[in-house]
Design a protein around this motif. Sequence first.
Motif, PDB file in Angstrom:
ATOM      1  N   VAL A  29       0.832  -1.196   0.000  1.00 56.84           N
ATOM      2  CA  VAL A  29       0.000   0.000   0.000  1.00 56.84           C
ATOM      3  C   VAL A  29       0.870   1.251   0.000  1.00 56.84           C
ATOM      4  CG1 VAL A  29      -1.693   1.327   1.303  1.00 56.84           C
ATOM      5  CG2 VAL A  29      -1.931  -1.154   1.124  1.00 56.84           C
ATOM      6  N   ALA A  30       1.934   1.249   0.813  1.00 58.20           N
ATOM      7  CA  ALA A  30       2.836   2.405   0.858  1.00 58.20           C
ATOM      8  C   ALA A  30       3.468   2.667  -0.502  1.00 58.20           C
ATOM      9  CB  ALA A  30       3.915   2.177   1.918  1.00 58.20           C
ATOM     10  N   THR A  63     -12.487  -6.850   0.724  1.00 64.59           N
ATOM     11  CA  THR A  63     -12.099  -7.141   2.102  1.00 64.59           C
ATOM     12  C   THR A  63     -10.635  -6.831   2.398  1.00 64.59           C
ATOM     13  OG1 THR A  63     -13.779  -8.868   2.287  1.00 64.59           O
ATOM     14  CG2 THR A  63     -11.946  -8.950   3.844  1.00 64.59           C
ATOM     15  N   SER A  64      -9.723  -7.296   1.568  1.00 66.91           N
ATOM     16  CA  SER A  64      -8.305  -7.162   1.898  1.00 66.91           C
ATOM     17  C   SER A  64      -7.833  -5.714   1.810  1.00 66.91           C
ATOM     18  CB  SER A  64      -7.453  -8.025   0.955  1.00 66.91           C
ATOM     19  OG  SER A  64      -7.299  -7.401  -0.308  1.00 66.91           O
ATOM     20  N   LEU A  65      -6.786  -5.434   2.563  1.00 65.92           N
ATOM     21  CA  LEU A  65      -6.194  -4.097   2.555  1.00 65.92           C
ATOM     22  C   LEU A  65      -5.709  -3.721   1.164  1.00 65.92           C
ATOM     23  CD1 LEU A  65      -5.135  -1.645   4.191  1.00 65.92           C
ATOM     24  CD2 LEU A  65      -3.009  -2.932   4.511  1.00 65.92           C
ATOM     25  N   VAL A  66      -5.038  -4.657   0.488  1.00 67.80           N
ATOM     26  CA  VAL A  66      -4.466  -4.339  -0.824  1.00 67.80           C
ATOM     27  C   VAL A  66      -5.541  -4.171  -1.892  1.00 67.80           C
ATOM     28  CG1 VAL A  66      -2.172  -5.282  -0.416  1.00 67.80           C
ATOM     29  CG2 VAL A  66      -3.992  -6.817  -1.161  1.00 67.80           C
ATOM     30  N   ALA A  67      -6.624  -4.938  -1.792  1.00 65.87           N
ATOM     31  CA  ALA A  67      -7.715  -4.776  -2.766  1.00 65.87           C
ATOM     32  C   ALA A  67      -8.348  -3.402  -2.629  1.00 65.87           C
ATOM     33  CB  ALA A  67      -8.762  -5.870  -2.585  1.00 65.87           C
ATOM     34  N   ARG A  68      -8.560  -2.973  -1.389  1.00 66.14           N
ATOM     35  CA  ARG A  68      -9.153  -1.649  -1.175  1.00 66.14           C
ATOM     36  C   ARG A  68      -8.213  -0.538  -1.638  1.00 66.14           C
ATOM     37  NH1 ARG A  68      -9.895  -1.322   4.568  1.00 66.14           N
ATOM     38  NH2 ARG A  68      -8.981  -3.382   4.862  1.00 66.14           N
ATOM     39  N   ALA A  69      -6.913  -0.722  -1.384  1.00 64.74           N
ATOM     40  CA  ALA A  69      -5.935   0.273  -1.837  1.00 64.74           C
ATOM     41  C   ALA A  69      -5.865   0.323  -3.360  1.00 64.74           C
ATOM     42  CB  ALA A  69      -4.559  -0.054  -1.257  1.00 64.74           C
ATOM     43  N   ALA A  70      -5.928  -0.838  -3.989  1.00 67.76           N
ATOM     44  CA  ALA A  70      -5.885  -0.892  -5.451  1.00 67.76           C
ATOM     45  C   ALA A  70      -7.078  -0.176  -6.062  1.00 67.76           C
ATOM     46  CB  ALA A  70      -5.835  -2.343  -5.922  1.00 67.76           C
ATOM     47  N   GLU A  71      -8.256  -0.367  -5.465  1.00 68.74           N
ATOM     48  CA  GLU A  71      -9.448   0.308  -5.968  1.00 68.74           C
ATOM     49  C   GLU A  71      -9.329   1.825  -5.831  1.00 68.74           C
ATOM     50  OE1 GLU A  71     -12.446  -0.733  -7.442  1.00 68.74           O
ATOM     51  OE2 GLU A  71     -11.299  -2.559  -7.786  1.00 68.74           O
ATOM     52  N   ILE A  72      -8.727   2.291  -4.747  1.00 68.46           N
ATOM     53  CA  ILE A  72      -8.510   3.733  -4.576  1.00 68.46           C
ATOM     54  C   ILE A  72      -7.557   4.237  -5.657  1.00 68.46           C
ATOM     55  CG2 ILE A  72      -7.505   5.491  -3.075  1.00 68.46           C
ATOM     56  CD1 ILE A  72      -8.518   3.818  -0.693  1.00 68.46           C
ATOM     57  N   ALA A  73      -6.501   3.479  -5.925  1.00 67.56           N
ATOM     58  CA  ALA A  73      -5.551   3.876  -6.965  1.00 67.56           C
ATOM     59  C   ALA A  73      -6.234   3.987  -8.322  1.00 67.56           C
ATOM     60  CB  ALA A  73      -4.398   2.869  -7.026  1.00 67.56           C
ATOM     61  N   ARG A  91      -8.194   7.035  -8.793  1.00 64.29           N
ATOM     62  CA  ARG A  91      -7.366   8.221  -9.001  1.00 64.29           C
ATOM     63  C   ARG A  91      -6.741   8.241 -10.396  1.00 64.29           C
ATOM     64  NH1 ARG A  91      -6.147  10.969  -4.289  1.00 64.29           N
ATOM     65  NH2 ARG A  91      -4.202  11.762  -5.161  1.00 64.29           N
ATOM     66  N   GLY A  92      -7.149   7.295 -11.242  1.00 67.85           N
ATOM     67  CA  GLY A  92      -6.714   7.316 -12.630  1.00 67.85           C
ATOM     68  C   GLY A  92      -5.546   6.423 -12.964  1.00 67.85           C
ATOM     69  N   ILE A  93      -5.121   5.592 -12.033  1.00 70.71           N
ATOM     70  CA  ILE A  93      -4.000   4.688 -12.274  1.00 70.71           C
ATOM     71  C   ILE A  93      -4.529   3.336 -12.757  1.00 70.71           C
ATOM     72  CG2 ILE A  93      -2.017   3.511 -11.249  1.00 70.71           C
ATOM     73  CD1 ILE A  93      -1.916   5.731  -9.146  1.00 70.71           C
ATOM     74  N   VAL A  94      -3.936   2.808 -13.810  1.00 69.64           N
ATOM     75  CA  VAL A  94      -4.259   1.458 -14.276  1.00 69.64           C
ATOM     76  C   VAL A  94      -3.458   0.475 -13.425  1.00 69.64           C
ATOM     77  CG1 VAL A  94      -4.168  -0.164 -16.201  1.00 69.64           C
ATOM     78  CG2 VAL A  94      -4.709   2.248 -16.619  1.00 69.64           C
ATOM     79  N   VAL A  95      -4.142  -0.364 -12.681  1.00 71.96           N
ATOM     80  CA  VAL A  95      -3.468  -1.328 -11.812  1.00 71.96           C
ATOM     81  C   VAL A  95      -3.587  -2.723 -12.430  1.00 71.96           C
ATOM     82  CG1 VAL A  95      -3.351  -2.356  -9.517  1.00 71.96           C
ATOM     83  CG2 VAL A  95      -3.965   0.065  -9.774  1.00 71.96           C
ATOM     84  N   VAL A  96      -2.444  -3.335 -12.679  1.00 68.81           N
ATOM     85  CA  VAL A  96      -2.369  -4.666 -13.278  1.00 68.81           C
ATOM     86  C   VAL A  96      -1.706  -5.589 -12.263  1.00 68.81           C
ATOM     87  CG1 VAL A  96      -1.545  -6.034 -15.229  1.00 68.81           C
ATOM     88  CG2 VAL A  96      -2.105  -3.605 -15.549  1.00 68.81           C
ATOM     89  N   ASN A  97      -2.348  -6.711 -11.960  1.00 66.83           N
ATOM     90  CA  ASN A  97      -1.813  -7.604 -10.927  1.00 66.83           C
ATOM     91  C   ASN A  97      -1.988  -9.060 -11.321  1.00 66.83           C
ATOM     92  OD1 ASN A  97      -0.980  -6.871  -7.858  1.00 66.83           O
ATOM     93  ND2 ASN A  97      -1.646  -8.996  -7.996  1.00 66.83           N
ATOM     94  N   THR A 126      -6.299 -14.822  -5.872  1.00 66.62           N
ATOM     95  CA  THR A 126      -5.771 -14.222  -4.652  1.00 66.62           C
ATOM     96  C   THR A 126      -5.864 -12.700  -4.764  1.00 66.62           C
ATOM     97  OG1 THR A 126      -3.576 -14.428  -5.658  1.00 66.62           O
ATOM     98  CG2 THR A 126      -4.201 -16.101  -4.053  1.00 66.62           C
ATOM     99  N   THR A 127      -5.692 -12.035  -3.646  1.00 64.75           N
ATOM    100  CA  THR A 127      -5.830 -10.588  -3.600  1.00 64.75           C
ATOM    101  C   THR A 127      -4.482  -9.895  -3.795  1.00 64.75           C
ATOM    102  OG1 THR A 127      -6.970  -8.838  -2.354  1.00 64.75           O
ATOM    103  CG2 THR A 127      -5.541 -10.301  -1.083  1.00 64.75           C
ATOM    104  N   PRO A 128      -4.398  -8.739  -4.467  1.00 63.86           N
ATOM    105  CA  PRO A 128      -5.472  -7.852  -4.911  1.00 63.86           C
ATOM    106  C   PRO A 128      -6.048  -8.172  -6.290  1.00 63.86           C
ATOM    107  CG  PRO A 128      -3.377  -6.797  -5.335  1.00 63.86           C
ATOM    108  CD  PRO A 128      -3.061  -8.098  -4.646  1.00 63.86           C
ATOM    109  N   GLY A 129      -5.725  -9.351  -6.825  1.00 63.63           N
ATOM    110  CA  GLY A 129      -6.290  -9.726  -8.112  1.00 63.63           C
ATOM    111  C   GLY A 129      -7.787  -9.921  -8.090  1.00 63.63           C
ATOM    112  N   ASP A 130      -8.365  -9.933  -6.880  1.00 63.17           N
ATOM    113  CA  ASP A 130      -9.816 -10.076  -6.768  1.00 63.17           C
ATOM    114  C   ASP A 130     -10.549  -8.750  -6.882  1.00 63.17           C
ATOM    115  OD1 ASP A 130      -8.726  -9.186  -4.338  1.00 63.17           O
ATOM    116  OD2 ASP A 130     -10.340 -10.054  -3.149  1.00 63.17           O
ATOM    117  N   ALA A 131      -9.820  -7.634  -6.849  1.00 65.59           N
ATOM    118  CA  ALA A 131     -10.458  -6.316  -6.895  1.00 65.59           C
ATOM    119  C   ALA A 131     -11.141  -6.100  -8.244  1.00 65.59           C
ATOM    120  CB  ALA A 131      -9.432  -5.220  -6.646  1.00 65.59           C
TER     121      ALA A 131
END
Length: 225
Positions: A103-104, A142-152, A155-161, A175-180
Motif C-alpha cells: 500500500v505504501a 475485504t483485503s487491505l491491498v484490494a481496497r488500496a488498489a481500488e482507490i488507486a 485516481r486514474g491509475i491502471v493497476v495490473v496484478n 488471490t488478492t489484490p487480483g480479486d479487486a
Amino acid sequence: MLGIPALHDRGYTGKGVLIGVLDSGFEGLADTPCLANMKVAAKRNFVTGGEALSGGIHGTLVVACLAGDTYGVYRGAAPDASYILAVTDVERTETRADEDRWVAAVEWCDSLGADIISSSLVYNEFDTMQDSYTKDQMDGRTSLVARAAEIAVSRGIVVVNAVGNEGSLPWKIVTTPGDAEHVISVGAVTVTMSGTPLIAGFSSRGPTADGRIKPDVVSPGVAVS
C-alpha cells in the motif's frame, strides 16, 4: 500471442508513460544487457529503506518483459516507458507487513504521477492462521491491498496484478489484490507446439468469492524468462 510487435509498429512503445513495478527485488538489473537503456525514474526499497533493490531477481525478470530492448533480438512491451521500482515483499516470510508495504508503494507511485502500476505480488495465506484470509474474503472488498488498489484506480491509475499461482494448490482460486473489481488481473497460459494457448496448471482460477469473472486477461507465463 499478445500482438506487441504490431503495437510497436503503430508507435505504442510506452513513450511518455510512467510505470510503477512492485516486487520482491530487482537484483542484477545493472547486469542485464537488455535493460542497459532502461529509464528508471525512481527506486525505493520499502523493506530495508534506501534505494538498494535487493530481495531477489523476480522483479528483474518482470521488468525485462516490459522494458527489455536488445536490437534485433528482443523487445519488451514498453521499452520507451519510464519506470518506478519498488521493493515491498519479503520472500522468506508471509506477513501482513507485506500488505502494508504494498500500500505504501502504491501511494508513493501515485505521488510520483504513475500512469500504470504492475504487481506480481499476491496475498492469501500468511504465516499465522489468525492473519490469513479465507477464500470467502476474496471478494475484492475485504483485503487491505484490494481496497488500496481500488482507490488507486479511482485516481486514474491502471493497476495490473497477477491473479495468483494457486491453481494446482489446495487454495486454487484467485488471490488478492487480483480479486479487486477494477484491477486488471492476469492469468498465465502456456503455448503448445500447435500454437494453441492453454491455461497454466499453476495459474489461479476464478471466479471471485462474489461470483465475478477473474482473471480479466491471460498472458504467456511458462518459460518466458
